[in-house]
Design an enzyme around this catalytic site. Structure first.
Site, PDB file in Angstrom:
ATOM      1  N   CYS A  71      24.643   5.370 -10.848  1.00  0.00           N
ATOM      2  CA  CYS A  71      24.323   3.935 -10.850  1.00  0.00           C
ATOM      3  C   CYS A  71      24.024   3.492 -12.270  1.00  0.00           C
ATOM      4  O   CYS A  71      23.197   4.086 -12.961  1.00  0.00           O
ATOM      5  CB  CYS A  71      23.113   3.709  -9.950  1.00  0.00           C
ATOM      6  SG  CYS A  71      22.423   2.060 -10.084  1.00  0.00           S
ATOM      7  N   CYS A  77      16.016  -0.185 -13.139  1.00  0.00           N
ATOM      8  CA  CYS A  77      15.545  -0.204 -11.745  1.00  0.00           C
ATOM      9  C   CYS A  77      14.385   0.771 -11.585  1.00  0.00           C
ATOM     10  O   CYS A  77      14.365   1.844 -12.153  1.00  0.00           O
ATOM     11  CB  CYS A  77      16.685   0.189 -10.809  1.00  0.00           C
ATOM     12  SG  CYS A  77      16.189   0.346  -9.092  1.00  0.00           S
ATOM     13  N   CYS A  80      14.835   5.002  -9.045  1.00  0.00           N
ATOM     14  CA  CYS A  80      15.138   6.392  -9.420  1.00  0.00           C
ATOM     15  C   CYS A  80      14.522   6.721 -10.778  1.00  0.00           C
ATOM     16  O   CYS A  80      14.488   5.881 -11.663  1.00  0.00           O
ATOM     17  CB  CYS A  80      16.647   6.603  -9.549  1.00  0.00           C
ATOM     18  SG  CYS A  80      17.517   6.491  -7.983  1.00  0.00           S
ATOM     19  N   CYS A 163      22.979  -0.017  -3.687  1.00  0.00           N
ATOM     20  CA  CYS A 163      22.198   1.109  -4.193  1.00  0.00           C
ATOM     21  C   CYS A 163      22.817   2.395  -3.652  1.00  0.00           C
ATOM     22  O   CYS A 163      23.091   2.507  -2.463  1.00  0.00           O
ATOM     23  CB  CYS A 163      20.750   0.972  -3.710  1.00  0.00           C
ATOM     24  SG  CYS A 163      19.783   2.469  -3.928  1.00  0.00           S
ATOM     25  N   GLN A 301      11.189   8.397   9.343  1.00  0.00           N
ATOM     26  CA  GLN A 301      11.526   9.098   8.092  1.00  0.00           C
ATOM     27  C   GLN A 301      12.819   8.533   7.503  1.00  0.00           C
ATOM     28  O   GLN A 301      13.778   8.325   8.247  1.00  0.00           O
ATOM     29  CB  GLN A 301      11.697  10.591   8.378  1.00  0.00           C
ATOM     30  CG  GLN A 301      10.425  11.267   8.827  1.00  0.00           C
ATOM     31  CD  GLN A 301       9.439  11.481   7.693  1.00  0.00           C
ATOM     32  OE1 GLN A 301       9.795  11.360   6.521  1.00  0.00           O
ATOM     33  NE2 GLN A 301       8.204  11.771   8.037  1.00  0.00           N
ATOM     34  N   TYR A 330      -2.131  13.747  11.770  1.00  0.00           N
ATOM     35  CA  TYR A 330      -1.379  12.748  10.995  1.00  0.00           C
ATOM     36  C   TYR A 330       0.050  12.688  11.558  1.00  0.00           C
ATOM     37  O   TYR A 330       1.029  12.805  10.829  1.00  0.00           O
ATOM     38  CB  TYR A 330      -1.335  13.107   9.501  1.00  0.00           C
ATOM     39  CG  TYR A 330      -2.672  13.471   8.908  1.00  0.00           C
ATOM     40  CD1 TYR A 330      -3.479  12.514   8.323  1.00  0.00           C
ATOM     41  CD2 TYR A 330      -3.137  14.794   8.950  1.00  0.00           C
ATOM     42  CE1 TYR A 330      -4.712  12.852   7.781  1.00  0.00           C
ATOM     43  CE2 TYR A 330      -4.366  15.137   8.402  1.00  0.00           C
ATOM     44  CZ  TYR A 330      -5.147  14.162   7.827  1.00  0.00           C
ATOM     45  OH  TYR A 330      -6.351  14.504   7.288  1.00  0.00           O
ATOM     46  N   GLU A 351      -3.229  10.317  15.219  1.00  0.00           N
ATOM     47  CA  GLU A 351      -2.659   9.372  14.255  1.00  0.00           C
ATOM     48  C   GLU A 351      -3.565   8.141  14.167  1.00  0.00           C
ATOM     49  O   GLU A 351      -4.040   7.635  15.180  1.00  0.00           O
ATOM     50  CB  GLU A 351      -1.236   8.996  14.717  1.00  0.00           C
ATOM     51  CG  GLU A 351      -0.648   7.756  14.092  1.00  0.00           C
ATOM     52  CD  GLU A 351      -0.518   7.802  12.578  1.00  0.00           C
ATOM     53  OE1 GLU A 351      -0.090   8.827  12.031  1.00  0.00           O
ATOM     54  OE2 GLU A 351      -0.873   6.785  11.950  1.00  0.00           O
ATOM     55  N   CYS A 440       3.271  15.502   0.957  1.00  0.00           N
ATOM     56  CA  CYS A 440       4.094  14.663   0.079  1.00  0.00           C
ATOM     57  C   CYS A 440       3.440  14.544  -1.302  1.00  0.00           C
ATOM     58  O   CYS A 440       3.880  13.753  -2.132  1.00  0.00           O
ATOM     59  CB  CYS A 440       4.337  13.296   0.700  1.00  0.00           C
ATOM     60  SG  CYS A 440       2.828  12.452   1.156  1.00  0.00           S
TER      61      CYS A 440
HETATM   62  N1  SAH Z   1       4.818  13.386  10.708  1.00  0.00           N
HETATM   63  C1  SAH Z   1       4.818  11.963  10.819  1.00  0.00           C
HETATM   64  C2  SAH Z   1       4.595  11.237   9.516  1.00  0.00           C
HETATM   65  C3  SAH Z   1       3.347  11.517   8.824  1.00  0.00           C
HETATM   66  S1  SAH Z   1       3.045  10.386   7.496  1.00  0.00           S
HETATM   67  C4  SAH Z   1       6.137  11.481  11.367  1.00  0.00           C
HETATM   68  O1  SAH Z   1       7.142  12.116  11.142  1.00  0.00           O
HETATM   69  O2  SAH Z   1       6.160  10.450  11.999  1.00  0.00           O
HETATM   70  C5  SAH Z   1       1.287  10.397   7.495  1.00  0.00           C
HETATM   71  C6  SAH Z   1       0.661   9.692   8.672  1.00  0.00           C
HETATM   72  O3  SAH Z   1      -0.745   9.837   8.585  1.00  0.00           O
HETATM   73  C7  SAH Z   1       0.914   8.195   8.711  1.00  0.00           C
HETATM   74  O4  SAH Z   1       1.494   7.883   9.957  1.00  0.00           O
HETATM   75  C8  SAH Z   1      -0.476   7.565   8.580  1.00  0.00           C
HETATM   76  O5  SAH Z   1      -0.631   6.395   9.356  1.00  0.00           O
HETATM   77  C9  SAH Z   1      -1.363   8.661   9.098  1.00  0.00           C
HETATM   78  N2  SAH Z   1      -2.757   8.697   8.626  1.00  0.00           N
HETATM   79  C10 SAH Z   1      -3.262   8.312   7.437  1.00  0.00           C
HETATM   80  N3  SAH Z   1      -4.568   8.628   7.347  1.00  0.00           N
HETATM   81  C11 SAH Z   1      -4.904   9.228   8.506  1.00  0.00           C
HETATM   82  C12 SAH Z   1      -6.115   9.795   9.012  1.00  0.00           C
HETATM   83  N4  SAH Z   1      -7.225   9.799   8.283  1.00  0.00           N
HETATM   84  N5  SAH Z   1      -6.090  10.352  10.245  1.00  0.00           N
HETATM   85  C13 SAH Z   1      -4.949  10.346  10.978  1.00  0.00           C
HETATM   86  N6  SAH Z   1      -3.785   9.830  10.563  1.00  0.00           N
HETATM   87  C14 SAH Z   1      -3.758   9.271   9.344  1.00  0.00           C
END
Ligand code: SAH
Length: 485
Positions: A71, A77, A80, A163, A301, A330, A351, A440
């Protein structure tokens, strides 16, 4: 040395933000867009005591790791950071960042990651991988209507409708929207004045189903000559859902509260396949897939190919035989939970975001999965509650309580800030056989692994999975296991 000086730099390293690093007269310089191995001419922009920032002016000798970018807008931008770095070197750089954090922040010996980690998991074709695009609409330099991306650290729109990280369908959709706007005198939104109608266009694409969703975010209650836009968009192959989202607030939050479907369905469907992480070649797709219904604002995702590899590794690391009790903390919309549920006795997801929990429950039902239960709340609050009280979802003590208090496996996939110490503390007291940590941000991963390893666990396996090719985002998965002695 002073600001604006031109210096000759040999770029000997690259940093966590993707900038090239070189030394000049005892000072360390960071240069955006420079690649390790380049010899460059750079202009000094900012000087601190031992380091400074410089701008790439001219490449004197290009690095052997430098490639022609896909690109032409990769420099202005903000999307990237390392497009000019050879893809294999991008993977090596990401792996290096993770190793360094484990050593520097986690206090692990350098041989720990070096011996334990497998090779980074990259993409065969590291472009066109995103299934979601959100294009701001605005006014260009000549007063024309443009769609594009924000320049790094700004809200100036760089016009681009194709993009290379997104699918080719994005351009087709945007061309329809832009010509509809021109022909019908529909004005783009202006952030400065709060006037104008169209703010953003969201496009989602199902890689397996080839279904397309378009959501137009507007500063108003409707579109003039709406049928003309619908007429164009619904001719695009795969179009399944067209909606309007109203956002009349002066804010840079993209979505407003109300979404109305104006054509087709309210959602698109896509599948995430389980891959065999032990196959040769690695990560061949199996026949097992989970279906997801995706609404305009659902979390999903963005790189489906790499997500399949990452979550298949999570399942492999969990080492399930069919009987285990698993917590998935999470859990978002339950992507990992529903994978795990195929091979576990029971999966409990936690979550914080209510909408995601609802989506997780719907997705479980949609796939006929009955052994996954989801709780809304913060992991650091929900988990201690269960541990202390041993309650089930209705607040009753029952036989299940014991399994929940002492699960076989805990999977965590926290946001960048990592796990709360209260959560780590209860995880240690629950003493699962295995913990799978999907991260991440490898800095917080390293910090949390130190706490877990000090609490009686050891790192057994790890991989870096490249979910965001050409950017410096790094996704890591690590298996830790209870120490036997
Ligand atoms: N594995 C999940 C994505 C995880 S991303 C999937 O594939 O769908 C991280 C997630 O943690 C987000 O959805 C966010 O809302 C959540 N999160 C953030 N802080 C948190 C906490 N203190 N307790 C529970 N979930 C939380």
């Amino acid at each position: 040395m002073q600001k604006n000086d031109l210096i000759r730099l040999e770029v000997t390293d690259m940093g966590t933000d993707g900038a090239g690093i070189g030394r000049y007269e005892g000072m360390t310089f960071f240069v955006k867009d420079a690649v390790v191995g380049d010899v460059i001419q750079a202009r000094v922009m900012k000087l601190k005591k031992n380091y400074g920032f410089a701008r790439l002016e001219k490449i004197l000798t290009p690095s052997v790791y430098r490639v022609e970018p896909a690109c032409e807008l990769h420099r202005p931008c903000g999307g990237c950071q390392i497009q000019t770095l050879l893809y294999d070197s991008q993977l090596a750089l990401k792996q290096k960042v993770v190793y360094e954090n484990l050593v520097r922040i986690g206090g692990f010996a350098p041989e720990v990651p070096a011996h334990i980690f497998g090779p980074p998991v990259g993409m065969a074709y590291p472009y066109r991988y995103r299934n979601k695009a959100q294009y701001p609409i605005g006014t260009g330099k000549e007063g024309e209507i443009v769609a594009g991306f924000y320049a790094a650290r700004s809200h100036n729109i760089i016009p681009v409708t194709d993009c290379r990280l997104g699918v080719a369908e994005n351009k087709v959709v945007l061309d329809c929207v832009l010509s509809y706007m021109k022909e019908n005198g529909v004005k783009p939104y202006d952030e400065a004045t709060g006037k104008g109608l169209i703010r953003h266009v969201l496009i989602r694409y199902g890689f397996v189903t080839e279904e397309i969703m378009v959501c137009v975010i507007i500063n108003g209650s409707g579109l003039p000559a709406q049928e003309k836009l619908i007429g164009r968009l619904c001719e695009i192959r795969g179009m399944k859902s067209i909606s309007l989202n109203q956002n009349k607030k002066k804010t840079n939050v993209i979505f407003g509260e109300t979404t109305e479907t104006i054509w087709g369905k309210e959602y698109i469907t896509d599948y995430i396949y389980l891959r065999d992480s032990t196959s040769e070649p690695e990560f061949q797709r199996t026949d097992t897939a989970i279906a997801y219904r995706i609404s305009p604002q659902s979390f999903y995702q963005v790189n489906p190919e790499q997500t399949e590899k990452l979550y298949s590794l999570a399942l492999e690391y969990a080492g399930l035989t069919g009987k285990e009790t698993v917590w998935d903390l999470y859990c978002g919309i339950g992507t990992i939970s529903l994978f795990l549920a195929q091979r576990a006795g029971m999966v409990y997801g936690v979550e914080a975001v209510g909408q995601a929990v609802e989506d997780a429950r719907k997705n479980a039902e949609y796939n006929g999965i009955t052994n996954a239960v989801f709780f809304e709340g913060k992991a650091e609050e929900v988990l201690p509650e269960f541990y202390q009280n041993g309650m089930d979802g209705d607040g009753h003590l029952d036989g299940e309580g014991a399994d929940m208090r002492h699960p076989d496996v805990i999977v965590v996939d926290p946001p960048r800030k990592g796990c709360d110490v209260r959560c780590l503390d209860v995880m240690l007291r629950m003493r699962p056989e295995r913990i799978v940590y999907v991260s991440c941000d490898s800095a917080t991963l390293a910090r949390d692994l130190r706490i877990l390893c000090d609490g009686g666990y050891e790192i057994k396996k790890g991989r870096v999975v490249d979910q965001f090719c050409h950017t410096m985002h790094v996704e890591t998965i690590v298996l830790i296991q209870k120490k036997t002695s």
